[in-house]
Design an enzyme around this catalytic site. Structure first.
Site, PDB file in Angstrom:
ATOM      1  N   ASN A   9      54.892  51.298  41.924  1.00  0.00           N
ATOM      2  CA  ASN A   9      55.824  50.677  40.973  1.00  0.00           C
ATOM      3  C   ASN A   9      56.234  51.744  39.965  1.00  0.00           C
ATOM      4  OD1 ASN A   9      57.172  49.155  39.101  1.00  0.00           O
ATOM      5  ND2 ASN A   9      55.359  48.064  38.343  1.00  0.00           N
ATOM      6  N   TRP A  10      57.454  52.232  40.117  1.00  0.00           N
ATOM      7  CA  TRP A  10      57.895  53.334  39.240  1.00  0.00           C
ATOM      8  C   TRP A  10      58.290  52.822  37.861  1.00  0.00           C
ATOM      9  CZ3 TRP A  10      61.353  56.981  42.787  1.00  0.00           C
ATOM     10  CH2 TRP A  10      60.577  57.396  43.881  1.00  0.00           C
ATOM     11  N   LYS A  11      58.348  51.539  37.701  1.00  0.00           N
ATOM     12  CA  LYS A  11      58.736  50.911  36.422  1.00  0.00           C
ATOM     13  C   LYS A  11      60.064  51.500  35.922  1.00  0.00           C
ATOM     14  CE  LYS A  11      53.890  50.217  35.433  1.00  0.00           C
ATOM     15  NZ  LYS A  11      52.912  49.720  34.496  1.00  0.00           N
ATOM     16  N   HIS A  94      55.479  40.459  37.575  1.00  0.00           N
ATOM     17  CA  HIS A  94      54.663  41.523  36.970  1.00  0.00           C
ATOM     18  C   HIS A  94      54.339  41.136  35.528  1.00  0.00           C
ATOM     19  CE1 HIS A  94      53.449  45.428  35.429  1.00  0.00           C
ATOM     20  NE2 HIS A  94      53.274  45.810  36.683  1.00  0.00           N
ATOM     21  N   GLU A  96      54.312  42.751  32.894  1.00  0.00           N
ATOM     22  CA  GLU A  96      55.252  43.259  31.891  1.00  0.00           C
ATOM     23  C   GLU A  96      56.468  42.353  31.795  1.00  0.00           C
ATOM     24  OE1 GLU A  96      55.474  47.262  33.388  1.00  0.00           O
ATOM     25  OE2 GLU A  96      53.423  47.618  32.727  1.00  0.00           O
ATOM     26  N   GLU A 164      46.274  41.829  39.315  1.00  0.00           N
ATOM     27  CA  GLU A 164      46.372  42.878  38.305  1.00  0.00           C
ATOM     28  C   GLU A 164      45.878  42.358  36.964  1.00  0.00           C
ATOM     29  OE1 GLU A 164      49.435  46.009  39.455  1.00  0.00           O
ATOM     30  OE2 GLU A 164      50.538  44.463  38.414  1.00  0.00           O
ATOM     31  N   GLY A 170      48.219  50.151  32.955  1.00  0.00           N
ATOM     32  CA  GLY A 170      48.747  51.210  32.098  1.00  0.00           C
ATOM     33  C   GLY A 170      47.802  51.609  30.973  1.00  0.00           C
ATOM     34  N   SER A 210      45.650  50.708  36.629  1.00  0.00           N
ATOM     35  CA  SER A 210      45.096  52.044  36.406  1.00  0.00           C
ATOM     36  C   SER A 210      44.427  52.648  37.632  1.00  0.00           C
ATOM     37  CB  SER A 210      44.115  52.028  35.214  1.00  0.00           C
ATOM     38  OG  SER A 210      44.792  51.676  34.030  1.00  0.00           O
ATOM     39  N   GLY A 231      50.964  51.995  39.412  1.00  0.00           N
ATOM     40  CA  GLY A 231      52.024  52.282  38.454  1.00  0.00           C
ATOM     41  C   GLY A 231      52.103  53.772  38.178  1.00  0.00           C
ATOM     42  N   GLY A 232      51.496  54.184  37.067  1.00  0.00           N
ATOM     43  CA  GLY A 232      51.579  55.577  36.591  1.00  0.00           C
ATOM     44  C   GLY A 232      51.335  56.616  37.677  1.00  0.00           C
TER      45      GLY A 232
END
Ligand code: PEP
Length: 252
Positions: A9-11, A94, A96, A164, A170, A210, A231-232
């Site tokens: 997930n590149w957000k 998600h 977010e 999640e 994150g 994470s 993600g990151g």
């Protein structure tokens, strides 16, 4: 046998040219690994150029969100029909989106229904917040999220669930493999009660929060965990590739 899945997930990261650079870096290594489904989810505006670059490869494409109407006066939104032309997967619910864009269980449910109608494969995200975890309410929260997200849906074969825990996203503070395996097993049990054992046994459930190249094996080694939503670490080609490689070795 569930095929493991690693999704990146590149957000809201990468310009179009950065997305092109990143996918060019990842493609050769990812393409060599055949026993894992590899999904990358760049921002909407990069879907078309990235799709061209991965054509003919085994890398699959996903979007990060969707709107539930097919077309019309919804300025700024992207419809299931538009996405179905471009990609195979879509992340829905998600944390977010729930947190910053007020997405409720009802909205998530409409999005899942719309995605399925368009032939997209939803990756449904569920997970508890820190205070819910600390109050011992994880089971109650994920059970309710499953209930509201899947209300009225009786066809799960193209669905993936990503567990999640919100406090792990994150933050660099991942859950433990064992904790996540336990919650994922509970999610599978819940699905089994509602939809039957065969559907539950076939459903892929990922861990997200994470995940890095360093800790990925801890999750992937768990019997109930079928992969990860990353993600990151999915923004670094070498690290994402390492997570996919480890998954390929562990799950073969
Ligand atoms: C995510 O975006 O779903 C996620 C798990 O992010 P991170 O890996 O950065 O915690």
């Amino acid at each position: 046998m569930r095929v493991p899945l690693i999704a990146g997930n590149w957000k809201m990261n990468t310009t179009v040219s950065e997305a092109i650079e990143l996918v060019n870096e990842m493609r050769p290594g990812l393409d060599e690994i055949t026993n894992v489904d590899k999904v990358i989810c760049p921002p909407f505006i990069s879907l078309a150029p990235v799709r061209e670059l991965i054509e003919g490869s085994s890398i699959k494409l996903g979007a990060q969100n969707i709107y539930f109407e097919e077309r019309g006066a919804y300025t700024g939104e992207i419809s299931p029909l538009m996405l179905a032309d471009l990609c195979e997967f879509v992340i829905i619910g998600h944390s977010e989106r729930r947190q910053y864009f007020s997405e409720t269980g009802d909205i998530v449910n409409k999005k899942i229904q719309a995605a399925l109608r368009a032939g997209l494969k939803p990756i449904l995200c569920i997970g508890e917040r820190l205070e819910e975890n600390e109050a011992g309410r994880t089971e109650e929260v994920v059970t309710e999220q499953l209930r509201s997200s899947l209300a009225g849906i009786d066809y799960l074969s193209s669905l993936t669930i990503a567990y999640e825990p919100v406090w792990a996203i994150g933050t660099g503070k991942a859950a433990t493999g064992e904790q996540s395996n336990e919650t994922i097993s509970l999610i599978r049990h819940n699905i089994s009660q509602q939809y039957g054992k065969r559907i539950a046994d076939d459903l892929r459930i990922l861990y997200g929060g994470s995940v890095t190249a360093e800790n990925a094996a801890e999750f992937i080694n768990q019997p109930e965990i079928d992969g990860a939503l990353v993600g990151g670490a999915s923004l670094k080609a070498a690290e994402f590739l390492s997570i996919v490689k480890q998954t390929s070795e562990i799950k073969q």
